[in-house]
Design a protein around this motif. Sequence first.
Motif, PDB file in Angstrom:
ATOM      1  N   CYS A 119       0.829  -1.217   0.000  1.00 36.75           N
ATOM      2  CA  CYS A 119       0.000   0.000   0.000  1.00 36.75           C
ATOM      3  C   CYS A 119       0.858   1.259   0.000  1.00 36.75           C
ATOM      4  CB  CYS A 119      -0.947   0.012   1.183  1.00 36.75           C
ATOM      5  SG  CYS A 119      -2.142  -1.336   1.183  1.00 36.75           S
ATOM      6  N   GLY A 134      -4.459  -3.455  -0.369  1.00 35.14           N
ATOM      7  CA  GLY A 134      -5.801  -3.728   0.108  1.00 35.14           C
ATOM      8  C   GLY A 134      -6.813  -3.294  -0.946  1.00 35.14           C
ATOM      9  N   ASP A 155      -8.570   0.118  -0.267  1.00 38.83           N
ATOM     10  CA  ASP A 155      -7.714   1.169   0.288  1.00 38.83           C
ATOM     11  C   ASP A 155      -8.273   2.545  -0.082  1.00 38.83           C
ATOM     12  OD1 ASP A 155      -5.652   2.914   1.036  1.00 38.83           O
ATOM     13  OD2 ASP A 155      -4.093   1.481   0.502  1.00 38.83           O
ATOM     14  N   ALA A 202      -9.954  -5.810   2.561  1.00 36.86           N
ATOM     15  CA  ALA A 202      -8.916  -5.123   3.335  1.00 36.86           C
ATOM     16  C   ALA A 202      -8.741  -3.714   2.791  1.00 36.86           C
ATOM     17  CB  ALA A 202      -7.594  -5.884   3.272  1.00 36.86           C
ATOM     18  N   VAL A 256      -4.013  -3.009   5.654  1.00 35.80           N
ATOM     19  CA  VAL A 256      -4.052  -4.447   5.361  1.00 35.80           C
ATOM     20  C   VAL A 256      -3.063  -5.202   6.237  1.00 35.80           C
ATOM     21  CG1 VAL A 256      -2.392  -4.167   3.469  1.00 35.80           C
ATOM     22  CG2 VAL A 256      -3.888  -6.155   3.508  1.00 35.80           C
ATOM     23  N   GLU A 278      -5.189  -5.667   9.304  1.00 36.43           N
ATOM     24  CA  GLU A 278      -6.438  -6.403   9.087  1.00 36.43           C
ATOM     25  C   GLU A 278      -6.206  -7.853   8.670  1.00 36.43           C
ATOM     26  OE1 GLU A 278     -10.001  -3.737   7.645  1.00 36.43           O
ATOM     27  OE2 GLU A 278      -8.305  -3.406   6.299  1.00 36.43           O
ATOM     28  N   LYS A 279      -5.195  -8.093   7.857  1.00 35.46           N
ATOM     29  CA  LYS A 279      -4.952  -9.433   7.335  1.00 35.46           C
ATOM     30  C   LYS A 279      -3.496  -9.842   7.546  1.00 35.46           C
ATOM     31  CE  LYS A 279      -9.074 -10.099   5.433  1.00 35.46           C
ATOM     32  NZ  LYS A 279      -9.270 -10.302   4.005  1.00 35.46           N
TER      33      LYS A 279
END
Length: 348
Positions: free
Chosen positions: A149, A247, A250, A277, A281, A284-285
Amino acid sequence: MPRCLSFTVARDRCYRRAFLAAGLRPSSTALADGATVHCWVPARPDPARPPLLLLHGFGATAIWQWSAYLRPLLRAGFDLYVPDLLFFGASKALGPDRSESYQASCIAAAMETAGVRRFGLMGVSYGGFVAYRMAAMYPAAVERVVLCCAGVCLEERDLASGLFVVSDVGQATEILLPQRPVKLRQLVRLSFVRPPPVMPSCFLRDYIQVMCTNYANEKTELIHALINDRKLSDLPTITQPTLIIWGEQDQIFPLELGYRLKRHLGDNARLVVISNAGHAVNLEKPKELCQHIIAFFLDSPLKNHNGQMCCGTRWKIFYNFAGLTLRRLASKFQGVPKKAWITSVDVR
């Protein structure tokens, strides 16, 4: 809120203990120009393990963003180096340079001081900007790159064109460096697909006081240096194999920037889009992201400082091959009781 009752300080201590328990220790490197780079380094470096440098984003210090990745990456066979970028945590600089190039040169100097000459590199968001610049400036040191990202392909005109949720640098600074609970809530909601449903103002004020007030002017200058006069035509093309992770939802750096970066790097890069996500991210993941990181860096034999294949890499290659073979073997015995097919396998 008194510092002794600070939830943020308490959590920061928990993260520090997690780093210490994982076998890392804090280290500070004083550079010739007066800058200081704080970095978590292996307490007992192993020359047989491939070094991996992890660069955090703008939201917090290194320990807040990388704590969930320590155990999986250490088990995969890496020696981890996790610095605070300048003006985050205990890292600082005296001069006026706020460019990602200066950040890159300081981190590279700290790695050289630590005796690490060649390493894998991963950067999240703002850390990805610094990672990209490090790869361009030090191609002999950086072996492979993961950019998560990281909107390195953005242009200043993208703000006015409507690509972002903000239209100028000032608005971006208010969100990325929140000084009020309402702005921190906005940042969280833009960063997460599923943000916390309740965010009490007392906790947000505490976080802002601990994380967002130190070096506020310098961090504002970092954001301005990142965006002002930025053009894609000025961005160098890095030569290292690169994994781009984004993500899908995003809202800070829209996915279009991921596709733009893939086009800029061509066949030398691969783009992975993680569903459900956002910009955060990595928070989150973490399991899915960690799987991509490990697979990418172990896709080809990593080298130690002597230019030899690392022992950890040899073992990981054997482990993956053995696991794949066993899974294929097991698929042939689907529906057969476990005891029956185990006794039918010749393990000589």
